[in-house]
Design a protein around this motif. Sequence first.
Motif, PDB file in Angstrom:
ATOM      1  N   UNK A 446      12.372  -7.078  -5.338  1.00 18.02           N
ATOM      2  CA  UNK A 446      12.558  -7.293  -6.778  1.00 18.02           C
ATOM      3  C   UNK A 446      11.392  -6.774  -7.606  1.00 18.02           C
ATOM      4  N   UNK A 447      10.335  -6.327  -6.931  1.00 20.89           N
ATOM      5  CA  UNK A 447       9.105  -5.946  -7.622  1.00 20.89           C
ATOM      6  C   UNK A 447       9.216  -4.652  -8.400  1.00 20.89           C
ATOM      7  N   UNK A 448       8.336  -4.514  -9.350  1.00 21.47           N
ATOM      8  CA  UNK A 448       8.340  -3.339 -10.217  1.00 21.47           C
ATOM      9  C   UNK A 448       8.050  -2.055  -9.480  1.00 21.47           C
ATOM     10  N   UNK A 449       7.145  -2.103  -8.484  1.00 16.60           N
ATOM     11  CA  UNK A 449       6.792  -0.873  -7.776  1.00 16.60           C
ATOM     12  C   UNK A 449       8.013  -0.301  -7.052  1.00 16.60           C
ATOM     13  N   UNK A 450       8.792  -1.178  -6.402  1.00 14.32           N
ATOM     14  CA  UNK A 450       9.979  -0.702  -5.691  1.00 14.32           C
ATOM     15  C   UNK A 450      11.007  -0.150  -6.674  1.00 14.32           C
ATOM     16  N   UNK A 451      11.228  -0.861  -7.755  1.00 17.32           N
ATOM     17  CA  UNK A 451      12.267  -0.458  -8.709  1.00 17.32           C
ATOM     18  C   UNK A 451      11.903   0.839  -9.442  1.00 17.32           C
ATOM     19  N   UNK A 452      10.610   1.154  -9.520  1.00 18.53           N
ATOM     20  CA  UNK A 452      10.192   2.367 -10.222  1.00 18.53           C
ATOM     21  C   UNK A 452      10.090   3.590  -9.305  1.00 18.53           C
ATOM     22  N   UNK A 453      10.408   3.405  -8.036  1.00 19.98           N
ATOM     23  CA  UNK A 453      10.321   4.536  -7.102  1.00 19.98           C
ATOM     24  C   UNK A 453      11.358   5.594  -7.440  1.00 19.98           C
ATOM     25  N   UNK A 454      10.983   6.844  -7.246  1.00 15.22           N
ATOM     26  CA  UNK A 454      11.943   7.943  -7.363  1.00 15.22           C
ATOM     27  C   UNK A 454      13.011   7.785  -6.293  1.00 15.22           C
ATOM     28  N   UNK A 455      14.166   8.369  -6.560  1.00 16.07           N
ATOM     29  CA  UNK A 455      15.310   8.163  -5.670  1.00 16.07           C
ATOM     30  C   UNK A 455      14.990   8.560  -4.227  1.00 16.07           C
ATOM     31  N   UNK A 456      14.376   9.731  -4.059  1.00 11.36           N
ATOM     32  CA  UNK A 456      14.081  10.193  -2.703  1.00 11.36           C
ATOM     33  C   UNK A 456      13.112   9.293  -1.976  1.00 11.36           C
ATOM     34  N   UNK A 457      12.093   8.822  -2.692  1.00 11.33           N
ATOM     35  CA  UNK A 457      11.113   7.924  -2.081  1.00 11.33           C
ATOM     36  C   UNK A 457      11.758   6.587  -1.753  1.00 11.33           C
ATOM     37  N   UNK A 458      12.611   6.092  -2.653  1.00 11.82           N
ATOM     38  CA  UNK A 458      13.260   4.802  -2.399  1.00 11.82           C
ATOM     39  C   UNK A 458      14.153   4.888  -1.165  1.00 11.82           C
ATOM     40  N   UNK A 459      14.824   6.012  -0.968  1.00  9.96           N
ATOM     41  CA  UNK A 459      15.670   6.155   0.215  1.00  9.96           C
ATOM     42  C   UNK A 459      14.843   6.070   1.490  1.00  9.96           C
ATOM     43  N   UNK A 460      13.681   6.689   1.482  1.00  4.11           N
ATOM     44  CA  UNK A 460      12.815   6.609   2.657  1.00  4.11           C
ATOM     45  C   UNK A 460      12.286   5.194   2.844  1.00  4.11           C
ATOM     46  N   UNK A 494       3.668   5.643  -3.014  1.00  5.44           N
ATOM     47  CA  UNK A 494       3.588   6.743  -3.984  1.00  5.44           C
ATOM     48  C   UNK A 494       3.345   8.084  -3.285  1.00  5.44           C
ATOM     49  N   UNK A 495       3.086   8.043  -1.995  1.00  7.56           N
ATOM     50  CA  UNK A 495       2.836   9.264  -1.238  1.00  7.56           C
ATOM     51  C   UNK A 495       4.005   9.497  -0.290  1.00  7.56           C
ATOM     52  N   UNK A 496       4.962  10.278  -0.737  1.00  8.32           N
ATOM     53  CA  UNK A 496       6.183  10.491   0.035  1.00  8.32           C
ATOM     54  C   UNK A 496       5.894  11.036   1.427  1.00  8.32           C
TER      55      UNK A 496
END
Length: 887
Positions: A446-460, A494-496
């Motif tokens: 639910x945190x802001x860092x996760x929700x602000x991730x770019x789509x590709x990074x969030x998938x990883x 933040x480092x894909x």
Amino acid sequence: MTALDNVLPYSRYLARLVEARPALEADISRRLGQAPDRVALADHLAAQSLTEDSLKPALRHFKQWAYAWVGLRDLAGLAPLEEVTETMTLIADLAVAKALEVIGTGLEARYGAPRNARGEHQQLIVIGMGKLGGRELNVSSDIDLIFVYPDDGETDGERVISNFEFFSRLGRQLISAIAEVTGDGQVFRVDMRLRPNGDSGPLVCSFEMLENYFITQGREWERYAWIKARPMTGQRWEELEAIRRPFVFRKYLDFGAINAMRDLHAQIRREVAKKDMANHIKLGPGGIREIEFIAQVFQLIRGGRDRPLQIKPTLHVLPLLAERGILSLAGAQELAAAYRFLRRLEHRLQYLDDAQTHRLPDKSEDQDLVARAKGYVCYQALLAELDAHRETVSQHFEAVFADPNRDGHDLDRLWQGAGERAVEAFASLGFREPEAAAERLAALHAGGRYRQMAQGIRERFDALVPRALAAAAALPNPDETLTRLLDLLEAVSRRAAYLALLQQYPQALGKVAQLMGSSSWAAQYLQQHPILLDELLDARLLDTPQDWVGFRAELEQRLEEVEPDTERQMDLLREAHHAQVFRLLTQDISGLLQLEKLSDHLSELADIMVDKALRFAWKKLATRHRDAPKFAVISYGKLGGKELGYASDLDMVYLFEDEDPDAGRIYSRLATRLSTWLSAQTPAGMLFETDLRLRPNGDSGLPVVSLDSFRQYQLENAWPWEHQALTRARFSAGDKAVGEKFEQIRIEILRQKRDPEKLREDVLAMRQRMYDAHATKGDEVEHLFNLKQDPGGLIDVEFLVQYLVLGHAHVHPELCGNLGNIALLRIAAGLGLIPAERAETVRDAYREYRRLQHALRLNNQKSRVERISVLPQIEAVCGLWRVVFDR
């Protein structure tokens, strides 16, 4: 029958060529035993009088002559693969250069020379791409070219045109000279589609246009293509390389390249399947392209940090990958053998009719010709070996490029939100505090860092978290391990590239979990330096013994390669140090290193770092009066005694011996610069905290002193505790002659005859001050014991040894050796200075204290234990203390 009659049947094209040009057969027959080289090829071309009118036929005749020479040697079994591909590359290089020279001369006669705003003559840089760029050209290849020129401007003739127009005309005429099909054929087919924006882009571009394109539009597949880019003509190649290199090779470990290359290969595979190209030995399964992909993906991943991997030929890259443990030696050899087989087979397919083909033939007569040209009795025998090689390549390719996350994970639902059932799920996985684990996971989701991730990074990230849960659950302490793992994933989110590494290599995530579960200090270290995740991919991490001689030489080479870039050199030192510490840490946690050996390694590593920092800091001084400074670094304390820990400070003193009148001023600058090199915070972190307070006169003293001043101070002004410190001092880096003279001074000071009673009073007074400042006090004394500071602890052992050295070294010089407390206790017992039985129990106590202290520090805990757990050790040390100090 001539020497060529046996091989001409394998090439219909060469047979027709020889028949059409009878003199060619005689010429090649004379040369068959000699390998073509640049001189012979260039001389043959230079012997022809070339004008714009005669250029095209001359180049085509040159190509046919050179092609016949190398091709017939190859078919006769006289030419290795490297000779064939290098010769074909030379033919292209010479033809392009000669065409450019002739056409450029004509254009300049009409329009004048192209110049930039500073009046400098501009030249077209023809860039060879693909196999031409890698000097791997096949015998019937087209050539991939890109045309670049340095600066915009205009020509200086009577008919002025822009540089862009001049080089566009030059490029078009060059293509025509090389690629146009005339009555004599063509030199090479030319492919310009790799230029910026492909067929829709301009034919030529300036450096500025190229750089802007890379920054704003450059795609992942273009990075792959530009690995092999090689300037063939023109000048100012270093400027071009400064544009190319950062586009192709990232400064960080670019594991995201695996996904990009996997996608590119999937596109190729779809095209292969669509066009029924299973028999395509280049693009089909297990073909040449897959070997190139394996080599080049690791160049993209690591080339920015590992300069030798920026080389171009595939056969040169593979052994480098084996040297680095990226591929096994057997794997690299298998891929190289497959590459050679496939490339030689490719050539035999192309010799038939000089066609750019990679397909196995359908006609039985052609199959028979190709098989015999390869030395097989029949086509089926050739296919059997071909299939074996392709199977091997496919296995290696899948090992590198298979998507480990394609099938999802059993714990995906727990990460995506199991609500009230999350606690139950964590309990079933063996977590001791399932509520806390569920809350931590929910807060992360639910945190802001996760929700602000770019789509590709969030998938990883989504793919990794369930695997982190499973890895933590498999360990004895899942709660602590999961907390540390999630902290790491958040820190690197933040480092894909780091997420891509852990996603692509599940075994690395498992090793991370084991490491973090074993040590909170290790978890913190990895979080501070996530680049070390790459170390976990090296299969030799736990097995390879430390080779400090090789490490020192390799580090020196890497530092020299980037000279004079101070910032990069400082980062290289830190990266190399962190990597070695991490390797020692993993071996330590795995139980493969005794503590004494670990300290030896860490101390040796620190010596190397100090030595390299000193050497390169000296090279940066504007005022230097000699090639190497007569300057030495003397280490004290933990480093001096070779008992360094993972996070120990370095206690150092800087000395010099130099008659130059400006020596003091120069070496003071060096001392300041060296301290900066060691302790400055850079993007790669910090090397060491340094402490120079043990120098003469402490904080108020000079940063560096001469040997004579140091000796005089020790003889006349030093405090007794400074002589105690000398018992654990040694030369660490710099000028060995200065180090040897320091050792003579050290022994001279230690061997002074001292008043026993005065020495006893001084040592006891110093120890009392330390008790008063740091020992456990109050109610805690009954229950807790400070391993270092409390009576009966580590410092008491050190003071005992220092007292024995200072009190008896004037009679027993063997006590002067900087051998460590355990060895010196044994020597003192052998000399009869202390009871042997007591010495042995104290030696054991010292070992146990250090072991306990080390274990506590690995989990960021203070050096305190339950007193009752170490009572035998306390009593042993206190007992010897009473014997020695009579109290």
